[in-house]
Design an enzyme around this catalytic site. Structure first.
Site, PDB file in Angstrom:
ATOM      1  N   ALA B 153       0.894  -1.245   0.020  1.00 55.84           N
ATOM      2  CA  ALA B 153      -0.068  -0.071  -0.196  1.00 55.84           C
ATOM      3  C   ALA B 153       0.964   1.268  -0.069  1.00 55.84           C
ATOM      4  CB  ALA B 153      -0.861  -0.069   1.255  1.00 55.84           C
ATOM      5  N   HIS B 231       6.916  -7.972   8.915  1.00 56.34           N
ATOM      6  CA  HIS B 231       5.931  -8.775   8.615  1.00 56.34           C
ATOM      7  C   HIS B 231       6.090  -9.862   7.837  1.00 56.34           C
ATOM      8  CE1 HIS B 231       5.187  -5.980   5.533  1.00 56.34           C
ATOM      9  NE2 HIS B 231       4.975  -5.178   6.081  1.00 56.34           N
ATOM     10  N   ALA B 235       4.417  -9.020   1.680  1.00 56.70           N
ATOM     11  CA  ALA B 235       5.210  -8.313   0.998  1.00 56.70           C
ATOM     12  C   ALA B 235       6.643  -8.726   0.795  1.00 56.70           C
ATOM     13  CB  ALA B 235       5.514  -6.687   1.514  1.00 56.70           C
ATOM     14  N   ARG B 242      12.969 -24.288  -3.475  1.00 59.81           N
ATOM     15  CA  ARG B 242      14.547 -24.257  -4.092  1.00 59.81           C
ATOM     16  C   ARG B 242      14.973 -22.838  -4.061  1.00 59.81           C
ATOM     17  NH1 ARG B 242      12.568 -28.179  -7.807  1.00 59.81           N
ATOM     18  NH2 ARG B 242      11.979 -26.381  -9.134  1.00 59.81           N
ATOM     19  N   GLY B 269      -5.042 -13.054  12.814  1.00 60.55           N
ATOM     20  CA  GLY B 269      -5.773 -14.125  12.314  1.00 60.55           C
ATOM     21  C   GLY B 269      -6.351 -13.841  10.934  1.00 60.55           C
ATOM     22  N   ILE B 270      -5.989 -12.543  10.626  1.00 61.00           N
ATOM     23  CA  ILE B 270      -6.384 -12.088   9.198  1.00 61.00           C
ATOM     24  C   ILE B 270      -5.226 -12.085   8.121  1.00 61.00           C
ATOM     25  CG2 ILE B 270      -7.407 -10.190   7.864  1.00 61.00           C
ATOM     26  CD1 ILE B 270      -8.850  -9.707  10.704  1.00 61.00           C
ATOM     27  N   ASP B 293       1.035  -3.593  13.289  1.00 62.07           N
ATOM     28  CA  ASP B 293       1.112  -2.859  12.002  1.00 62.07           C
ATOM     29  C   ASP B 293      -0.212  -2.335  11.849  1.00 62.07           C
ATOM     30  OD1 ASP B 293       1.597  -3.972   8.379  1.00 62.07           O
ATOM     31  OD2 ASP B 293       2.074  -2.177   9.520  1.00 62.07           O
ATOM     32  N   SER B 328      -7.471  -2.880   4.029  1.00 65.85           N
ATOM     33  CA  SER B 328      -6.708  -1.620   3.935  1.00 65.85           C
ATOM     34  C   SER B 328      -5.695  -1.504   4.977  1.00 65.85           C
ATOM     35  CB  SER B 328      -7.633  -0.303   4.073  1.00 65.85           C
ATOM     36  OG  SER B 328      -8.241  -0.314   5.381  1.00 65.85           O
TER      37      SER B 328
END
Lengths: 272, 403
Positions: B153, B231, B235, B242, B269-270, B293, B328
């Site tokens: 984002a 995180h 990302a 391999r 959990g998301i 975050d 978001s």
């Protein structure tokens, strides 16, 4: 001597704690009248200390007007070492009860002058008016405090080199590593404990049985220093079944027969 | 009162009837505090002949070190990456509110922004006052030296590379590095090695994230001083058998012996599937650091909110771009993450609490005063019940929130 024979370790701890509790309550200590207690360390008195803490938490006893003098301390390990006797007393008794630090006395194994430290300890006991009840244990070699075999029965507080037996017995507290166990200690002398108005010795386990036999059924001998208490007018030996295994059947039967009388000493006292 | 006052006249508080997290175990011990730090009661007893002035009955609750959130972008309508007229006030408001979640220290995180934002927000932050560098005065700069492909984002137009050779780019962009505790960057960017080394030498935590680095690039960065993964799983390239990419750092044998690679997990959990969370935890349990975050919308009630240029819709634990099902950002709270992590991983209470306290403190190298209940540490505490609900929070031994 009174020989109190109970079934197991837990009963010994409970009987001893009740005895101490009743002694303190009957003494009725106050701000100008402290009860002076001599105390041991090690595995044997742990059960007794747990019970004393329980009695304190229930409100049956207070240590506000109790002064304590410990028997011994290692030389040369830091005071906050987990195996120092200062740590032992803090973790197993002092931190759980209402005793003030200035009323506790433990020999300082890191004092600059060890002889002076021992002499001043004797002075402090005198200044407090002498010990009302000295509680102790017994080593497998029959020693009281660190008064190893061969210690003079007239000895006073002093520096002692520890016997190999004692070092072996203590190794379990130092990760089983003999090189980590201290080799010297400061200890009250046999005569220092004999000066107390009353003495209570706790003995549990089969490995102490022979020492108990030597202490009470044989003669007074500096090789088994606990035997000195045969000459003290007020001694109580509290032991479990296992510790009696080397005694004569006659001795055991005689004292078991007195239990109904001796148990009265630990009955709960009527509230004031 | 301490009877000989040989060390200090300050009052002493004794927390009783509690279980404290010490030596990785919950123990039935009292906790002693004086002058904002955890006190050694044995020393107090023998050296000072002292005892407590005040007792706090914790009624059987757990006392853990206060939680530390090393990645939080804002909350309660505040956005740390916005140059408002009252940056300090915004940070202070979030700092106060997240006490309810047990967070006593955090790194305000700035996402990729134009240089003027960094210069404005950076100079407004007050210089670090305490001896311990994590308060809310030290920030985490997530970007702009990240990968275009994995920007997530972050605004594309402000992404940068190390064209001037490295540190020059950093100073040009950020202005000052004085209040920076952590920088997230993509190590595959050319010239990153010098930057990683220089930042690490300055004591700034270097984190790998928003990157398409392969495992060897990531390992090289770790050898140069990088110690965190931003995180995990999000990302970055997905795990491939391999070339495990950055995820492979969890079990890499190229990490220097005396160092640990830590990794942030958003355990709401998301953002991370529970099975993925378990894989990471089982592969490298001692490196797991819980982060929220959290975005600006965290803490706001359900419904629509306009935040800057965006309209966000909060439904339960999810925050969507309004009118869509696109996430978001996270609106997780730290205590919720600790509870979810424990439940999803099946770990012990102690491990769950340490993931939010001890591990972030170890990551930032501040365990002398934060993240533990050791003697001498700051008395930043969180009191919790057995279901890990926060009941009270303390900073420097003073109660700052109670349920």
């Amino acid at each position: 001597m009174k020989l109190i024979i109970l079934n197991d370790y837990d009963q010994v701890g409970e009987w001893a704690a009740k005895y101490i509790r009743n002694k303190i309550i009957n003494f009725n200590p106050g701000p100008d009248r402290f009860f002076i207690l001599g105390l041991p360390t090690g595995g044997t008195p742990l059960g007794c200390y747990k019970k004393l803490i329980e009695f304190y938490k229930k409100g049956e006893i207070s240590f506000k007007y109790v002064k304590t003098f410990n028997m011994d301390e290692y030389v040369g390990i830091p005071r906050n070492h987990p195996e120092s006797y200062h740590s032992f007393m803090w973790n197993n008794l002092f931190k759980h009860i209402d005793i003030k630090s200035e009323n506790t006395h433990i020999l300082d194994g890191n004092a600059a002058n060890l002889v002076e430290e021992c002499d001043s300890f004797e002075e402090k006991i005198k200044a407090a008016g002498g010990i009302d009840l000295f509680v102790g244990g017994i080593g497998p070699d029959g020693h009281i405090a660190f008064n190893e075999p061969g210690s003079s029965l007239l000895s006073r507080t002093r520096v002692k080199t520890l016997a190999q037996d004692t070092i072996l017995a203590n190794a379990r507290f130092f990760d089983g590593d003999l090189s980590k166990v201290p080799t010297m200690a400061l200890t009250v002398g046999v005569a220092t404990v004999m000066d107390a108005r009353e003495v209570m010795i706790l003995i549990t386990g089969v490995h102490k049985a022979f020492a108990l036999y030597k202490a009470i059924e044989e003669g007074v001998n500096h090789m088994w220093t606990v035997s000195a208490f045969q000459q003290h007018p007020q001694t109580v030996f509290v032991c479990d079944e296992d510790a009696t295994l080397e005694l004569r059947v006659k001795t055991v039967k005689y004292f078991r027969g007195m239990m109904h009388v001796h148990n009265k000493l630990v009955d709960p006292l009527p509230p004031k | 009162m301490p009877t000989n006052k040989s060390v200090s006249k300050a009052p002493i508080t004794q927390f009783v009837n509690c279980r404290i997290l010490r030596d990785h175990k919950l123990q039935r011990e009292d906790l002693w505090v004086r002058e904002g730090r955890i006190l050694d009661p044995e020393k107090l007893f023998f050296d000072e002949e002292g005892y407590a002035d005040q007792r706090v009955d914790c009624e059987g609750l757990i006392i853990a070190p206060g939680f530390i959130d090393v990645q939080i972008n804002g909350g309660y309508g505040i956005d740390f990456s916005q140059a408002t007229s009252n940056v300090r006030g915004g940070v202070a408001l979030v700092a106060k509110k997240i006490l309810e979640h047990g967070v006593t220290s955090f790194l305000p995180t700035l996402v990729t922004s134009p240089p003027n934002i960094y210069h404005k927000v950076g100079t407004t932050s007050t210089p670090v006052l305490s001896t311990c560098p994590v308060s809310h005065h030290c920030c985490h700069l997530e970007g702009p030296f990240i990968s275009l492909e994995k920007k997530g984002a972050h605004p594309e137009q402000y992404l940068r590379s190390f064209q001037s050779g490295g540190m020059l780019d950093l100073i040009e962009t950020y202005g000052t590095l004085d209040n920076v505790a952590m920088v997230t960057l993509a190590p595959e960017l050319p010239n990153s090695e010098k930057v990683v080394r220089e930042l690490a030498q300055r004591g700034i935590t270097v984190s790998l994230g928003h990157s398409v680095a392969n495992l060897s690039q990531a390992e090289e960065a770790v050898q140069n001083g990088a110690s965190f993964i931003t995180h995990l799983f999000n990302a970055m390239l997905p795990f491939h058998h391999r070339d495990p990419g950055i995820v492979g750092l969890l079990t890499s044998d190229q990490v220097p012996q005396d160092r640990t690679v830590f990794y942030g997990m958003i355990a709401d959990g998301i953002h991370t599937n529970s099975a993925a969370l378990r894989i990471a935890h089982r592969a490298h349990p001692t490196g797991l650091v819980l982060v929220t975050d959290a975005i600006t919308a965290m803490g706001l009630p359900p419904g629509r909110h306009t935040l800057g240029q965006q309209v966000i819709e909060i439904q339960g634990l999810h925050a969507y771009v309004a009118g869509t099902k696109t996430l978001s950002g996270s609106i997780a709270t730290m205590d919720m993450c600790v509870r979810h992590f424990k439940q999803a991983s099946g770990c012990s209470v102690e491990q769950a609490l340490e993931a939010a306290s001890l591990h972030p403190a170890q990551l930032l190298g501040i365990t002398r005063c934060k993240g533990t209940l050791d003697y001498g540490a700051d008395a930043d505490l969180v009191l919790l019940d057995d279901a890990i609900n926060v009941r009270a929070t303390y900073i420097a031994g003073q109660e700052v929130w109670r349920k």
